[in-house]
Scaffold this motif. Sequence first.
Motif, PDB file in Angstrom:
ATOM      1  N   ALA A 133       0.822  -1.219   0.000  1.00  0.00           N
ATOM      2  CA  ALA A 133       0.000   0.000   0.000  1.00  0.00           C
ATOM      3  C   ALA A 133       0.855   1.268   0.000  1.00  0.00           C
ATOM      4  O   ALA A 133       0.385   2.341  -0.397  1.00  0.00           O
ATOM      5  N   PHE A 134       2.114   1.145   0.430  1.00  0.00           N
ATOM      6  CA  PHE A 134       2.999   2.312   0.500  1.00  0.00           C
ATOM      7  C   PHE A 134       3.822   2.504  -0.774  1.00  0.00           C
ATOM      8  O   PHE A 134       4.577   3.465  -0.879  1.00  0.00           O
ATOM      9  N   ARG A 135       3.649   1.619  -1.729  1.00  0.00           N
ATOM     10  CA  ARG A 135       4.573   1.576  -2.856  1.00  0.00           C
ATOM     11  C   ARG A 135       4.597   2.855  -3.680  1.00  0.00           C
ATOM     12  O   ARG A 135       5.659   3.275  -4.146  1.00  0.00           O
ATOM     13  N   PHE A 136       3.453   3.482  -3.881  1.00  0.00           N
ATOM     14  CA  PHE A 136       3.413   4.646  -4.774  1.00  0.00           C
ATOM     15  C   PHE A 136       3.261   5.965  -4.005  1.00  0.00           C
ATOM     16  O   PHE A 136       2.865   6.971  -4.570  1.00  0.00           O
ATOM     17  N   ARG A 137       3.642   5.947  -2.745  1.00  0.00           N
ATOM     18  CA  ARG A 137       3.642   7.180  -1.961  1.00  0.00           C
ATOM     19  C   ARG A 137       4.981   7.896  -2.118  1.00  0.00           C
ATOM     20  O   ARG A 137       6.002   7.289  -2.449  1.00  0.00           O
ATOM     21  N   TYR A 138       4.934   9.195  -1.836  1.00  0.00           N
ATOM     22  CA  TYR A 138       6.132  10.034  -1.876  1.00  0.00           C
ATOM     23  C   TYR A 138       6.594  10.331  -0.447  1.00  0.00           C
ATOM     24  O   TYR A 138       5.794  10.213   0.503  1.00  0.00           O
ATOM     25  N   PRO A 139       7.862  10.711  -0.273  1.00  0.00           N
ATOM     26  CA  PRO A 139       8.366  10.947   1.091  1.00  0.00           C
ATOM     27  C   PRO A 139       7.510  11.879   1.935  1.00  0.00           C
ATOM     28  O   PRO A 139       7.340  11.641   3.141  1.00  0.00           O
ATOM     29  N   HIS A 140       6.942  12.943   1.321  1.00  0.00           N
ATOM     30  CA  HIS A 140       6.144  13.878   2.125  1.00  0.00           C
ATOM     31  C   HIS A 140       4.844  13.249   2.631  1.00  0.00           C
ATOM     32  O   HIS A 140       4.197  13.807   3.527  1.00  0.00           O
ATOM     33  N   GLN A 141       4.486  12.101   2.072  1.00  0.00           N
ATOM     34  CA  GLN A 141       3.278  11.393   2.520  1.00  0.00           C
ATOM     35  C   GLN A 141       3.583  10.351   3.598  1.00  0.00           C
ATOM     36  O   GLN A 141       2.683   9.617   4.008  1.00  0.00           O
ATOM     37  N   GLY A 144       8.274  10.020   9.709  1.00  0.00           N
ATOM     38  CA  GLY A 144       9.710   9.793   9.827  1.00  0.00           C
ATOM     39  C   GLY A 144      10.058   8.322   9.947  1.00  0.00           C
ATOM     40  O   GLY A 144      10.991   7.830   9.302  1.00  0.00           O
ATOM     41  N   GLY A 145       9.299   7.593  10.741  1.00  0.00           N
ATOM     42  CA  GLY A 145       9.553   6.162  10.892  1.00  0.00           C
ATOM     43  C   GLY A 145       9.319   5.398   9.606  1.00  0.00           C
ATOM     44  O   GLY A 145      10.072   4.473   9.273  1.00  0.00           O
ATOM     45  N   GLN A 146       8.279   5.785   8.865  1.00  0.00           N
ATOM     46  CA  GLN A 146       8.000   5.131   7.585  1.00  0.00           C
ATOM     47  C   GLN A 146       9.097   5.428   6.569  1.00  0.00           C
ATOM     48  O   GLN A 146       9.504   4.552   5.805  1.00  0.00           O
ATOM     49  N   ARG A 147       9.599   6.663   6.567  1.00  0.00           N
ATOM     50  CA  ARG A 147      10.709   6.993   5.665  1.00  0.00           C
ATOM     51  C   ARG A 147      11.935   6.155   5.988  1.00  0.00           C
ATOM     52  O   ARG A 147      12.621   5.686   5.079  1.00  0.00           O
ATOM     53  N   GLN A 148      12.215   5.981   7.271  1.00  0.00           N
ATOM     54  CA  GLN A 148      13.392   5.184   7.621  1.00  0.00           C
ATOM     55  C   GLN A 148      13.188   3.724   7.235  1.00  0.00           C
ATOM     56  O   GLN A 148      14.136   3.041   6.833  1.00  0.00           O
ATOM     57  N   ARG A 149      11.965   3.233   7.291  1.00  0.00           N
ATOM     58  CA  ARG A 149      11.683   1.868   6.834  1.00  0.00           C
ATOM     59  C   ARG A 149      11.944   1.744   5.325  1.00  0.00           C
ATOM     60  O   ARG A 149      12.461   0.726   4.865  1.00  0.00           O
ATOM     61  N   VAL A 150      11.588   2.786   4.564  1.00  0.00           N
ATOM     62  CA  VAL A 150      11.888   2.781   3.130  1.00  0.00           C
ATOM     63  C   VAL A 150      13.399   2.787   2.906  1.00  0.00           C
ATOM     64  O   VAL A 150      13.918   2.069   2.042  1.00  0.00           O
ATOM     65  N   ALA A 151      14.122   3.600   3.688  1.00  0.00           N
ATOM     66  CA  ALA A 151      15.579   3.651   3.566  1.00  0.00           C
ATOM     67  C   ALA A 151      16.205   2.287   3.888  1.00  0.00           C
ATOM     68  O   ALA A 151      17.172   1.864   3.239  1.00  0.00           O
ATOM     69  N   ILE A 152      15.643   1.592   4.862  1.00  0.00           N
ATOM     70  CA  ILE A 152      16.133   0.254   5.199  1.00  0.00           C
ATOM     71  C   ILE A 152      15.817  -0.718   4.064  1.00  0.00           C
ATOM     72  O   ILE A 152      16.655  -1.556   3.692  1.00  0.00           O
ATOM     73  N   ALA A 153      14.614  -0.606   3.479  1.00  0.00           N
ATOM     74  CA  ALA A 153      14.260  -1.461   2.334  1.00  0.00           C
ATOM     75  C   ALA A 153      15.229  -1.230   1.179  1.00  0.00           C
ATOM     76  O   ALA A 153      15.659  -2.181   0.516  1.00  0.00           O
ATOM     77  N   ARG A 154      15.563   0.027   0.925  1.00  0.00           N
ATOM     78  CA  ARG A 154      16.523   0.342  -0.147  1.00  0.00           C
ATOM     79  C   ARG A 154      17.885  -0.297   0.148  1.00  0.00           C
ATOM     80  O   ARG A 154      18.537  -0.831  -0.758  1.00  0.00           O
ATOM     81  N   ALA A 155      18.307  -0.259   1.408  1.00  0.00           N
ATOM     82  CA  ALA A 155      19.586  -0.871   1.781  1.00  0.00           C
ATOM     83  C   ALA A 155      19.542  -2.388   1.622  1.00  0.00           C
ATOM     84  O   ALA A 155      20.551  -3.012   1.272  1.00  0.00           O
ATOM     85  N   LEU A 156      18.391  -2.990   1.859  1.00  0.00           N
ATOM     86  CA  LEU A 156      18.251  -4.451   1.746  1.00  0.00           C
ATOM     87  C   LEU A 156      18.131  -4.916   0.289  1.00  0.00           C
ATOM     88  O   LEU A 156      18.366  -6.088  -0.007  1.00  0.00           O
ATOM     89  N   ALA A 157      17.761  -3.999  -0.619  1.00  0.00           N
ATOM     90  CA  ALA A 157      17.452  -4.372  -2.004  1.00  0.00           C
ATOM     91  C   ALA A 157      18.585  -5.134  -2.698  1.00  0.00           C
ATOM     92  O   ALA A 157      18.323  -6.122  -3.395  1.00  0.00           O
ATOM     93  N   PRO A 158      19.866  -4.752  -2.547  1.00  0.00           N
ATOM     94  CA  PRO A 158      20.940  -5.504  -3.218  1.00  0.00           C
ATOM     95  C   PRO A 158      21.280  -6.841  -2.541  1.00  0.00           C
ATOM     96  O   PRO A 158      22.204  -7.516  -2.974  1.00  0.00           O
TER      97      PRO A 158
END
Length: 251
Positions: A133-141, A144-158
Amino acid sequence: MSTSISIENLNVYFGEHHDLFQAVKNASLSVEQGASFGLVGESGSGKSTILKAITGLAPQWDGHMAIEGADLTHKRDRTFYKTVQMVFQDPYASLHPRHSVDQVLTETLHLHGFDDINNRINKLLLDVGLGPAFRFRYPHQLSGGQRQRVAIARALAPEPDILLLDEPTSALDVSVQAEILNLLSDLRSEHGLTYLMVSHDLAVVAHMCERVAVMQNGEIVEIIDVADMRAGKTTQDYTASLLHASANRVA
């Protein structure tokens, strides 16, 4: 057990000529595969600089660094970034404001040569407790905790083996910090990750790590087991003063 991160006699410098500043002095540490190792100390002690040296963001260094037995030179290649990823302190600054979560993760997966990107993105979002459900949201939406979860997902991607964590919860509300720390603990168990974590907060390190290097003025003054830290067994006055300052929180 094999060694994931090995650092010997590391010196890191900023500036040049008369303005040369030595930020890290003769630092040595090793982190075993699957372990979580903390770097603590006051602001400016050099702890984040060690992470920057590992990732290539602090290019003026000498000494010896190795990742999974491979010596690091002054250049980092794609293999390095498939093995080592970093989660930064500020989730507001680390995400592009005009890129959706989908764009952030798609770009990272493409960069590292993955296919089946649709399913990978959905799995990454589930792994960090967000979901599709969060896939097509932008950072302003996002909070802070959700943004950090996205940053962690990006780090896990490789699909890295090692995560470098630079104060990953210090920019977040206290109520959210514990959620992110528990998420990181769960991910380490699920994926067999190795962590090198920077924090000024001994309570955070006591929760996350088994061993800790204490830094002061660019030097590692002591390496201590968290069990000994909890018990107040330290050989250095500086470590004792840090423990005393956070005595109500390290338990």
